[in-house]
Design a protein around this motif. Structure first.
Motif, PDB file in Angstrom:
ATOM      1  N   ASN A 192       0.812  -1.228   0.000  1.00  9.66           N
ATOM      2  CA  ASN A 192       0.000   0.000   0.000  1.00  9.66           C
ATOM      3  C   ASN A 192       0.845   1.278   0.000  1.00  9.66           C
ATOM      4  O   ASN A 192       0.348   2.362   0.348  1.00  9.66           O
ATOM      5  N   GLU A 193       2.107   1.143  -0.404  1.00  9.70           N
ATOM      6  CA  GLU A 193       2.978   2.320  -0.529  1.00  9.70           C
ATOM      7  C   GLU A 193       3.367   2.519  -1.982  1.00  9.70           C
ATOM      8  O   GLU A 193       3.223   1.628  -2.828  1.00  9.70           O
ATOM      9  N   LYS A 194       3.892   3.698  -2.269  1.00  8.62           N
ATOM     10  CA  LYS A 194       4.235   4.069  -3.638  1.00  8.62           C
ATOM     11  C   LYS A 194       5.575   3.466  -4.085  1.00  8.62           C
ATOM     12  O   LYS A 194       6.529   3.389  -3.311  1.00  8.62           O
ATOM     13  N   ILE A 195       5.612   3.034  -5.358  1.00  7.18           N
ATOM     14  CA  ILE A 195       6.834   2.598  -6.017  1.00  7.18           C
ATOM     15  C   ILE A 195       6.840   3.213  -7.418  1.00  7.18           C
ATOM     16  O   ILE A 195       5.891   3.885  -7.809  1.00  7.18           O
ATOM     17  N   TYR A 196       7.908   2.957  -8.157  1.00  8.08           N
ATOM     18  CA  TYR A 196       7.967   3.412  -9.545  1.00  8.08           C
ATOM     19  C   TYR A 196       8.339   2.224 -10.419  1.00  8.08           C
ATOM     20  O   TYR A 196       9.312   1.510 -10.133  1.00  8.08           O
ATOM     21  N   VAL A 197       7.550   1.968 -11.442  1.00  9.52           N
ATOM     22  CA  VAL A 197       7.690   0.777 -12.284  1.00  9.52           C
ATOM     23  C   VAL A 197       8.247   1.173 -13.652  1.00  9.52           C
ATOM     24  O   VAL A 197       7.748   2.110 -14.282  1.00  9.52           O
ATOM     25  N   ILE A 198       9.260   0.425 -14.104  1.00  9.36           N
ATOM     26  CA  ILE A 198       9.837   0.648 -15.426  1.00  9.36           C
ATOM     27  C   ILE A 198       9.796  -0.672 -16.191  1.00  9.36           C
ATOM     28  O   ILE A 198      10.418  -1.654 -15.787  1.00  9.36           O
ATOM     29  N   THR A 199       9.040  -0.710 -17.284  1.00 12.12           N
ATOM     30  CA  THR A 199       9.010  -1.878 -18.161  1.00 12.12           C
ATOM     31  C   THR A 199       9.540  -1.471 -19.534  1.00 12.12           C
ATOM     32  O   THR A 199       9.871  -0.313 -19.766  1.00 12.12           O
ATOM     33  N   THR A 200       9.593  -2.429 -20.437  1.00 11.23           N
ATOM     34  CA  THR A 200      10.062  -2.112 -21.798  1.00 11.23           C
ATOM     35  C   THR A 200       9.058  -1.244 -22.550  1.00 11.23           C
ATOM     36  O   THR A 200       9.420  -0.586 -23.519  1.00 11.23           O
ATOM     37  N   GLN A 201       7.790  -1.241 -22.097  1.00 14.03           N
ATOM     38  CA  GLN A 201       6.755  -0.477 -22.790  1.00 14.03           C
ATOM     39  C   GLN A 201       6.404   0.854 -22.121  1.00 14.03           C
ATOM     40  O   GLN A 201       6.012   1.804 -22.792  1.00 14.03           O
ATOM     41  N   GLU A 202       6.551   0.920 -20.790  1.00 16.12           N
ATOM     42  CA  GLU A 202       6.064   2.110 -20.103  1.00 16.12           C
ATOM     43  C   GLU A 202       6.745   2.303 -18.748  1.00 16.12           C
ATOM     44  O   GLU A 202       7.405   1.399 -18.227  1.00 16.12           O
ATOM     45  N   LYS A 231      -0.226  -3.543  -4.161  1.00 13.31           N
ATOM     46  CA  LYS A 231      -1.494  -4.040  -3.623  1.00 13.31           C
ATOM     47  C   LYS A 231      -1.470  -5.523  -3.250  1.00 13.31           C
ATOM     48  O   LYS A 231      -2.270  -5.967  -2.429  1.00 13.31           O
ATOM     49  N   GLY A 232      -0.596  -6.314  -3.848  1.00 18.24           N
ATOM     50  CA  GLY A 232      -0.577  -7.731  -3.505  1.00 18.24           C
ATOM     51  C   GLY A 232       0.096  -8.559  -4.575  1.00 18.24           C
ATOM     52  O   GLY A 232       0.875  -8.050  -5.388  1.00 18.24           O
ATOM     53  N   ILE A 233      -0.191  -9.865  -4.580  1.00 17.45           N
ATOM     54  CA  ILE A 233       0.352 -10.786  -5.577  1.00 17.45           C
ATOM     55  C   ILE A 233      -0.755 -11.696  -6.085  1.00 17.45           C
ATOM     56  O   ILE A 233      -1.734 -11.961  -5.387  1.00 17.45           O
ATOM     57  N   THR A 234      -0.574 -12.198  -7.298  1.00 14.91           N
ATOM     58  CA  THR A 234      -1.521 -13.146  -7.885  1.00 14.91           C
ATOM     59  C   THR A 234      -1.168 -14.557  -7.440  1.00 14.91           C
ATOM     60  O   THR A 234      -0.135 -14.792  -6.806  1.00 14.91           O
ATOM     61  N   ASN A 235      -2.001 -15.509  -7.832  1.00 12.82           N
ATOM     62  CA  ASN A 235      -1.739 -16.900  -7.464  1.00 12.82           C
ATOM     63  C   ASN A 235      -0.536 -17.497  -8.185  1.00 12.82           C
ATOM     64  O   ASN A 235      -0.061 -18.566  -7.800  1.00 12.82           O
ATOM     65  N   ASP A 236      -0.077 -16.846  -9.245  1.00 12.52           N
ATOM     66  CA  ASP A 236       1.139 -17.342  -9.889  1.00 12.52           C
ATOM     67  C   ASP A 236       2.345 -16.466  -9.563  1.00 12.52           C
ATOM     68  O   ASP A 236       3.375 -16.537 -10.220  1.00 12.52           O
ATOM     69  N   GLY A 237       2.214 -15.637  -8.521  1.00 13.17           N
ATOM     70  CA  GLY A 237       3.373 -14.926  -8.001  1.00 13.17           C
ATOM     71  C   GLY A 237       3.663 -13.581  -8.623  1.00 13.17           C
ATOM     72  O   GLY A 237       4.665 -12.947  -8.288  1.00 13.17           O
ATOM     73  N   ALA A 238       2.813 -13.098  -9.516  1.00 14.46           N
ATOM     74  CA  ALA A 238       3.023 -11.781 -10.114  1.00 14.46           C
ATOM     75  C   ALA A 238       2.616 -10.686  -9.128  1.00 14.46           C
ATOM     76  O   ALA A 238       1.774 -10.897  -8.249  1.00 14.46           O
ATOM     77  N   LEU A 239       3.222  -9.505  -9.280  1.00 14.30           N
ATOM     78  CA  LEU A 239       2.940  -8.377  -8.405  1.00 14.30           C
ATOM     79  C   LEU A 239       1.725  -7.603  -8.917  1.00 14.30           C
ATOM     80  O   LEU A 239       1.624  -7.296 -10.105  1.00 14.30           O
ATOM     81  N   ILE A 240       0.798  -7.274  -8.035  1.00 17.95           N
ATOM     82  CA  ILE A 240      -0.373  -6.474  -8.370  1.00 17.95           C
ATOM     83  C   ILE A 240      -0.151  -5.049  -7.867  1.00 17.95           C
ATOM     84  O   ILE A 240       0.168  -4.839  -6.687  1.00 17.95           O
ATOM     85  N   VAL A 241      -0.308  -4.093  -8.767  1.00 18.23           N
ATOM     86  CA  VAL A 241      -0.180  -2.683  -8.385  1.00 18.23           C
ATOM     87  C   VAL A 241      -1.348  -1.889  -8.967  1.00 18.23           C
ATOM     88  O   VAL A 241      -2.015  -2.341  -9.901  1.00 18.23           O
ATOM     89  N   LEU A 242      -1.575  -0.715  -8.411  1.00 19.00           N
ATOM     90  CA  LEU A 242      -2.487   0.272  -8.998  1.00 19.00           C
ATOM     91  C   LEU A 242      -1.635   1.415  -9.521  1.00 19.00           C
ATOM     92  O   LEU A 242      -0.843   1.996  -8.771  1.00 19.00           O
ATOM     93  N   ASN A 243      -1.774   1.723 -10.817  1.00 22.06           N
ATOM     94  CA  ASN A 243      -0.967   2.814 -11.358  1.00 22.06           C
ATOM     95  C   ASN A 243      -1.548   4.170 -10.941  1.00 22.06           C
ATOM     96  O   ASN A 243      -2.565   4.239 -10.242  1.00 22.06           O
ATOM     97  N   ASP A 244      -0.885   5.236 -11.376  1.00 20.12           N
ATOM     98  CA  ASP A 244      -1.289   6.573 -10.936  1.00 20.12           C
ATOM     99  C   ASP A 244      -2.638   7.007 -11.499  1.00 20.12           C
ATOM    100  O   ASP A 244      -3.174   8.041 -11.108  1.00 20.12           O
ATOM    101  N   LYS A 245      -3.191   6.192 -12.408  1.00 17.42           N
ATOM    102  CA  LYS A 245      -4.547   6.455 -12.923  1.00 17.42           C
ATOM    103  C   LYS A 245      -5.570   5.518 -12.284  1.00 17.42           C
ATOM    104  O   LYS A 245      -6.689   5.363 -12.758  1.00 17.42           O
ATOM    105  N   ASN A 246      -5.130   4.834 -11.214  1.00 18.68           N
ATOM    106  CA  ASN A 246      -5.986   3.914 -10.449  1.00 18.68           C
ATOM    107  C   ASN A 246      -6.418   2.701 -11.267  1.00 18.68           C
ATOM    108  O   ASN A 246      -7.481   2.124 -11.036  1.00 18.68           O
TER     109      ASN A 246
END
Length: 325
Positions: A281-291, A298-313
């Motif tokens: 529930n704290e802020k981070i900054y995400v850098i991918t090859t696309q954006e 916010k949490g993780i999925t059942n296959d271990g991926a990270l769930i986040v809410l971007n700045d547009k919710n």
């Protein structure tokens, strides 16, 4: 005398507390000659075990060694299958690399590879892991789970949760999990996890679970670039820790948790991960090859991926990215 017989000898002597046990009694119980008992007592002395020998009374174990080796790890280890075979070296290039070699040669499920000094330790994306000293725990486990390959991504998070729960119980420290594979105390890294797999389309041939734990390092043991970013259990707690005790607790807890995971699935692991999640529930900054974007964890999925809410919710699921924490 085989290695297993030597461990039986140590156990028999340890069971006597302060009492003596005769060479003849040891010989009969282990079904070896008294000469063999004497020879292996001398070999164990080289490992750091201390004995007292009195004519007509026999042998008495005075002290076990502080240094780490196969015998000290196995002595007192209460597991059914994990760590029954241990490959220990005083130093090696990488526990992960040796574990792969052994696994390809058919090493059994639950084989443990460990060392005092790892000269070419590595983490995710082949990043260097500083482990060329005996202040930490450097270890890889060979597993042959009967799970589909797509579930292997859960294993890093499973190991993280298991390590956190063990280390918190043993040391009393509060530890957090930084997705996907690092353990932190007070914002500083104390452990990293590396999961690698050899698999076919529908079956896992083997998994290698590697992890390093900074145990007894002082701040001067870390390169200057890592000082302030990395820490150890000793630095954070103010006391030195017995690596043998920590290893045994890790292996014993891992074996129990592994069976629970196979029986109950990933959901209990996911819930435990959330309780220890770094910057939930704290802020981070995400850098991918696309954006690139600011986001909230916010949490993780059942296959271990990270769930986040971007700045547009908008909810995003991240499998791979550079994250600025």
């Amino acid at each position: 005398m085989t290695t297993n017989k030597r461990h039986e000898l140590i156990s028999l002597l340890a069971e006597q507390d302060d009492r003596y046990i005769s060479g003849q009694a040891l010989s009969e119980k282990l079904q070896v000659s008294r000469t063999a008992i004497w020879k292996h007592i001398n070999e164990l002395k080289k490992d750091g075990y201390q004995f007292e020998s009195v004519p007509k009374k026999g042998y008495r174990l005075l002290a076990k060694p502080k240094k780490l080796n196969e015998s000290t790890i196995k002595w007192g280890l209460d597991t059914n299958w994990l760590g029954k075979h241990i490959e220990f070296r005083q130093e090696m290039a990488s526990t992960q690399d040796l574990a792969h070699t052994l696994a390809r040669k058919g090493a059994e499920h639950g084989t443990v590879v460990t060392t005092n000094k790892q000269l070419s330790g590595r983490g995710r994306m082949d990043r260097r892991w500083v482990s060329d000293h005996d202040g930490g725990i450097w270890m890889s486990l060979i597993l042959r789970p009967n799970i589909p390959p797509h579930q292997a991504s859960q294993m890093t998070l499973f190991v993280a949760v298991t390590l956190v729960e063990t280390l918190e119980r043993v040391t009393g420290q509060q530890i957090q999990i930084k997705w996907p594979n690092d353990l932190f105390i007070d914002g500083k890294k104390i452990s990293g996890i590396l999961t690698e797999m050899q698999a076919e389309l529908e079956a896992i041939q083997y998994l290698i679970i590697g992890f390093g734990i900074n145990v007894n390092q002082s701040s001067e043991d870390f390169p200057e670039v890592l000082q302030g970013k990395s820490s150890s259990l000793r630095i954070e707690s103010g006391q030195e820790w017995n690596r043998q005790v920590i290893i045994q607790n890790v292996l014993q807890d891992f074996e129990i948790a592994y069976q629970t995971y196979l029986d109950t699935g990933f959901e209990p692991i996911r819930e435990a991960w959330l309780k220890h999640a770094y910057k939930l529930n704290e802020k981070i900054y995400v850098i991918t090859t696309q954006e690139e974007y600011a986001a909230t964890v916010k949490g993780i999925t059942n296959d271990g991926a990270l769930i986040v809410l971007n700045d547009k919710n908008v909810e995003k699921v991240i499998y791979s990215a550079e994250i600025i924490w």
